[in-house]
Write a protein that holds these residues in place. Structure first.
Motif, PDB file in Angstrom:
ATOM      1  N   ASN A 192      44.256  27.533  44.809  1.00 27.86           N
ATOM      2  CA  ASN A 192      44.497  28.829  45.447  1.00 27.86           C
ATOM      3  C   ASN A 192      45.847  29.448  45.147  1.00 27.86           C
ATOM      4  O   ASN A 192      45.988  30.665  45.193  1.00 27.86           O
ATOM      5  CB  ASN A 192      44.346  28.702  46.953  1.00 27.86           C
ATOM      6  CG  ASN A 192      42.933  28.359  47.331  1.00 27.86           C
ATOM      7  OD1 ASN A 192      41.996  29.008  46.878  1.00 27.86           O
ATOM      8  ND2 ASN A 192      42.769  27.307  48.108  1.00 27.86           N
ATOM      9  N   ARG A 193      46.835  28.623  44.884  1.00 28.42           N
ATOM     10  CA  ARG A 193      48.179  29.189  44.783  1.00 28.42           C
ATOM     11  C   ARG A 193      48.777  29.166  43.393  1.00 28.42           C
ATOM     12  O   ARG A 193      49.926  29.543  43.216  1.00 28.42           O
ATOM     13  CB  ARG A 193      49.123  28.416  45.740  1.00 28.42           C
ATOM     14  CG  ARG A 193      48.766  28.580  47.206  1.00 28.42           C
ATOM     15  CD  ARG A 193      48.940  30.038  47.595  1.00 28.42           C
ATOM     16  NE  ARG A 193      48.297  30.314  48.858  1.00 28.42           N
ATOM     17  CZ  ARG A 193      48.896  30.180  50.050  1.00 28.42           C
ATOM     18  NH1 ARG A 193      50.128  29.765  50.118  1.00 28.42           N
ATOM     19  NH2 ARG A 193      48.238  30.470  51.149  1.00 28.42           N
ATOM     20  N   THR A 194      48.058  28.680  42.406  1.00 29.27           N
ATOM     21  CA  THR A 194      48.637  28.696  41.065  1.00 29.27           C
ATOM     22  C   THR A 194      47.761  29.533  40.145  1.00 29.27           C
ATOM     23  O   THR A 194      46.572  29.669  40.365  1.00 29.27           O
ATOM     24  CB  THR A 194      48.738  27.276  40.460  1.00 29.27           C
ATOM     25  OG1 THR A 194      47.416  26.776  40.278  1.00 29.27           O
ATOM     26  CG2 THR A 194      49.523  26.337  41.341  1.00 29.27           C
ATOM     27  N   MET A 195      48.395  30.077  39.128  1.00 27.54           N
ATOM     28  CA  MET A 195      47.647  30.860  38.153  1.00 27.54           C
ATOM     29  C   MET A 195      46.681  29.961  37.402  1.00 27.54           C
ATOM     30  O   MET A 195      45.628  30.404  36.952  1.00 27.54           O
ATOM     31  CB  MET A 195      48.610  31.542  37.166  1.00 27.54           C
ATOM     32  CG  MET A 195      49.407  32.670  37.771  1.00 27.54           C
ATOM     33  SD  MET A 195      48.380  33.957  38.526  1.00 27.54           S
ATOM     34  CE  MET A 195      47.846  34.852  37.075  1.00 27.54           C
ATOM     35  N   ARG A 218      43.636  29.839  39.559  1.00 28.55           N
ATOM     36  CA  ARG A 218      42.880  31.089  39.481  1.00 28.55           C
ATOM     37  C   ARG A 218      42.204  31.193  38.113  1.00 28.55           C
ATOM     38  O   ARG A 218      41.141  31.788  37.971  1.00 28.55           O
ATOM     39  CB  ARG A 218      43.781  32.307  39.728  1.00 28.55           C
ATOM     40  CG  ARG A 218      44.362  32.447  41.116  1.00 28.55           C
ATOM     41  CD  ARG A 218      43.549  31.860  42.222  1.00 28.55           C
ATOM     42  NE  ARG A 218      42.447  32.678  42.698  1.00 28.55           N
ATOM     43  CZ  ARG A 218      41.583  32.295  43.639  1.00 28.55           C
ATOM     44  NH1 ARG A 218      41.686  31.095  44.191  1.00 28.55           N
ATOM     45  NH2 ARG A 218      40.626  33.076  44.012  1.00 28.55           N
TER      46      ARG A 218
END
Lengths: 494, 333
Positions: B198-201, B204
């Motif tokens: 959820n929090r890193t590219m 994603r």
């Protein structure tokens, strides 16, 4: 600086020695809409890929904002302000609108971590560019095609786009959605952005474009202002032949109706529909999306089960409960979305053509001979002039028009009484459209009863000897012969 | 707006899986006469979730990227058997467990590299590649290296680490149950997976690739590189999980994990991961693993023969895959 944003001069490109583009020239002006038109396979997409840096050109000069560009990568093209909105829109259906809007610029910025607040700000900024409102947290896959397209446009605008290339954006849109899209395109144009609009639809090109570049077989045959062209010239340039709109005139209409539909009703879809169909005539059923025209066709093919009313075939009352039964009753149906409903794209052309006549081709032990399939398919290949040198190739290797010909031959290779065509030329270019129409005319004159379901009024007018107009599930008008005209139909629909 | 949020929540698979878990717990609690929520049973269930739960995380992260990893149990097995065999052969019977862990992680990463290299370079179907490498890894372990079972000779460090616990509970009937220290790595792996996704590219990118690989490439992701490092990370994590299992079981059996993927993958699908990629969350996956563990642990409590477990697993696969397919269908409409 010259008045042109992008100038392409003498562009050549070949793949493995086969020329795809030969000496293409055109210019794009800021704040104008330029249409790139041409039939399938004429080199439009190759040209786009050269501009966006996916392919490199072999020869010629590309000048952007007065500066010659020797070789660019897709990332550099983005930096220059060139954005391509592909036909599939390049979206992520599993992510939210916000993520779809922001992800590209975050990647370009080389970010490693996700900052939700930043993403939301970026997404809002993108939407504000064209004043478009949508729930940022909605899943992209759940939006309509038109909404997806607007999101894709907003995303492109984030990169300070100077040139936006839209690859056949209207293919999957309804007329109303097309109008909305054109409004947005005009808005972008007025803000000084150059739009390159790829299409093969005559009406759209004349409606939206300032300049037009028409390509045929890798060469551009016309480049200049749209206003200097007539639709007739346009078609000529596109196809390289003079196309005449041959109105269909029914020659041998049978006395007795082959199909008789009386008081047919399907809940919430259509009500009390009655009509007759004779051999040798082409009946058009038209109406807006949601008027019940498609459901009516599906009912005749056993895919919907109407509760009330009767269907009489050759004087015998029948109940059509499944497509298999419809086929036994010699009814054929060509769906609107031939790619998903009518074709096995990853199978050979021959297999597709013979798919519904395997029974006829197999011997008494139920075994098939490969050569029989090839021979049978080859007959249809000749008859319909399907553009391929080998019927063993995959159906996916053909253009839209030729794919449609396969679907038609699949049905016609069995003996039919009634052929229902739903949107027979959706997504088909002008030349192939003409071929398909001529073919349908010939079939009708050979004694087939044909129903064409379409919202393309010009198609209905050219091809049908009788037209039934539907509105909100009811038949609201019927016309024959000279009475059939776009104006008359429109009057009833509105 | 609030209404929209509720609507969105109820649309998510995790929400329903969580509800199912709760309802099931309540039902079993009643059926078993209050035995399920005894502190000792709860601790036992949490303990048996540790290894499966961690494997589920690995499986989830691959499925989000649109892949299917069948080789993870084989990677873990080869990594831990080789690592413990080296420890034993070097005569490190007294060493701390960390040497074994580091070796297993490195071995796992190397095996993952092979997976990643084949998948990203040749653009092959991940299921077929990992099916092949799975067999290959088992072959290396059994045939090439002739790795043997290690039970009594297991280094003392492994044993003590495996036996260590955080706390101890006693049930009303006097049953003792200990919460293993291995629960901490389980929690940490879940948190890391969630943060990465959820929090890193990178995370994603996995969702983006799973959703539409061509678009991800056009958006500027280096899909090849992302996939390669995904499988390396997955391999390394498998090595680690394998060592956790060795410590907890106090034995290293090269063939112990064969077929494990067939219980983990259905659980992950049940938890909301799509078989077509691009969907899935850590919370949903944990709930699904919870459901499976609760059922298999409480069958005896309510007097059902444990043979029924396979039957239940079959149902889970069917339900999970069907829901996943229906959702994908709706999405494409």
């Amino acid at each position: 600086m010259s008045e042109y944003l992008l100038e392409m001069t003498e562009i050549c490109k070949s793949f493995a020695g086969v020329p795809a583009l030969e000496h293409v020239n055109f210019k794009v002006r800021s704040g104008k809409v330029m249409c790139l038109a041409g039939e399938n396979g004429c080199g439009k997409s190759t040209l786009v890929k050269i501009i966006s840096g996916v392919y490199s050109k072999d020869e010629g000069e590309v000048v952007f904002e007065g500066k010659p560009i020797a070789k660019i990568t897709p990332a550099e093209a983005t930096k220059l302000g060139i954005q391509v909105i592909y036909q599939d829109l390049s979206i992520f259906p599993n992510l939210t609108v916000m993520e779809n809007l922001a992800i590209n610029s975050e990647i370009t910025a080389g970010k490693k971590l996700v900052n939700r607040r930043q993403w939301e700000a970026t997404a809002k900024e993108a939407l504000s560019k064209i004043g478009y409102h949508i729930d940022l947290h909605a899943k992209m896959g759940e939006l309509s095609v038109a909404d997806k397209q607007l999101v894709a446009i907003c995303r492109a605008l984030l990169f300070d786009a100077k040139l936006i290339i839209m690859d056949e954006p209207t293919t999957a849109l309804t007329k109303k959605e097309v109008d909305a899209l054109f409004k947005t395109v005009c808005q972008l144009r007025d803000s000084g952005i150059a739009i390159m609009f790829i299409s093969h639809k005559t009406e759209e090109i004349f409606e939206i474009s300032d300049d037009v570049c028409i390509m045929r077989n890798g060469k551009n045959v016309y480049a200049g202002p749209t206003s200097e062209l007539t639709p007739k010239d346009f078609t000529y340039y596109m196809t390289g032949r003079e196309l005449t709109d041959d109105h269909f005139v029914a020659k041998n209409i049978s006395k007795e109706p082959v199909l008789k539909v009386e008081h047919l009703s399907l809940k919430n879809k259509f009500e009390d529909v009655s009509f007759e169909l004779r051999k040798g005539e082409i009946l058009g059923i038209t109406g807006l999306l949601g008027s019940g025209r498609t459901e009516l066709a599906l009912s005749l093919f056993g895919l919907e089960r109407p509760k009330k009313g009767t269907i009489t075939l050759n004087g015998k009352q029948v109940k059509i409960t499944s497509p298999i039964m419809a086929q036994k009753l010699k009814i054929g149906y060509v769906p609107e979305d031939r790619l998903t409903e009518g074709l096995c794209l990853q199978q050979s052309i021959a297999d597709n053509i013979t798919l519904s006549s395997l029974k006829r081709l197999s011997n008494s032990f139920g075994l098939l001979k490969h050569q029989d399939i090839i021979d049978d398919a080859s007959i249809w290949k000749e008859k319909f002039s399907i553009a391929t040198n080998d019927v063993n190739k995959f159906a996916s290797t053909l253009s839209g028009g030729n794919q449609q010909k396969i679907v038609l031959s699949k049905w016609l290779s069995n003996d039919l009484d009634v052929l229902i065509l739903n949107g027979p030329t959706v997504g088909v270019d002008v030349g192939a459209k003409q071929d398909i129409h001529a073919l349908v005319h010939q079939l009708a004159n050979d004694g087939l009863a044909v129903i064409i379901i379409s919202d393309d009024l010009s198609e209905v007018v050219i091809n049908c000897s009788r037209v039934v107009v539907m509105k909100e599930g009811k038949i609201v008008g019927e016309m024959t012969g000279d009475k059939i005209s776009e104006d008359n139909i429109l009057e009833i629909i509105r | 707006m609030n209404n929209a949020m509720i609507k969105r929540t109820t649309k998510r698979t995790e929400y329903w899986i969580f509800l199912v878990l709760i309802i099931m717990c309540v039902a079993i609690q009643i059926a078993s006469g209050g035995q399920l929520l005894e502190s000792s049973t709860v601790v036992t269930i949490l303990r048996s979730m540790v290894v499966d739960g961690m494997f589920a995380m690995v499986c989830l992260i691959v499925m989000v990227s649109g892949g299917f990893d069948l080789s993870f149990p084989a990677v873990a097995a080869l990594a831990y058997s080789l690592s413990t065999t080296i420890c034993v052969n070097m005569g490190w019977s007294e060493t701390n467990a960390w040497a074994g862990f580091i070796m297993a992680i490195v071995i796992g990463a190397v095996l993952g590299m092979l997976n990643g290299w084949i998948i990203s370079n040749f653009k092959l179907n991940t299921m077929i590649v990992t099916l092949a490498t799975q067999t290959l890894f088992i072959g290396i372990s059994m045939g090439l290296l002739e790795l043997k079972e290690i039970t009594s000779k297991l280094p003392l460090g492994f044993r003590t680490f495996g036996e260590s616990y955080l706390f101890e509970v006693k049930s009303s009937a006097g049953l003792r149950s200990t919460m293993t220290t291995m629960f901490i790595p389980f929690v940490i792996i879940c948190i890391i997976t969630s943060l990465v996704l959820n929090r890193t590219m990178f995370g994603r990118a996995l969702y983006a690739i799973g959703g539409n690989e061509t678009s991800a490439e056009r958006a500027g992701y280096n899909v090849k590189r992302v996939k390669f490092w995904l499988y390396v990370a997955v391999g390394a994590t498998c090595g680690f999980i394998g060592m956790v299992r060795v410590c907890m079981a106090r034995q290293s059996i090269p063939k112990a994990l064969v077929g494990q993927e067939m219980t983990i993958i259905p659980a992950v699908i049940l938890g909301g991961a799509s078989i077509f990629g691009g969907e899935g969350t850590v919370f949903g996956t944990i709930c699904a693993v919870g459901i499976i563990t609760v059922v298999s642990n409480s069958m005896l409590l309510i007097g059902i023969d444990s043979y029924w477990q396979d039957f239940f697993n079959g149902i889970v696969i069917l339900v999970g895959v069907t829901v996943s397919a229906i959702q994908a269908k709706r999405r494409n409409k």
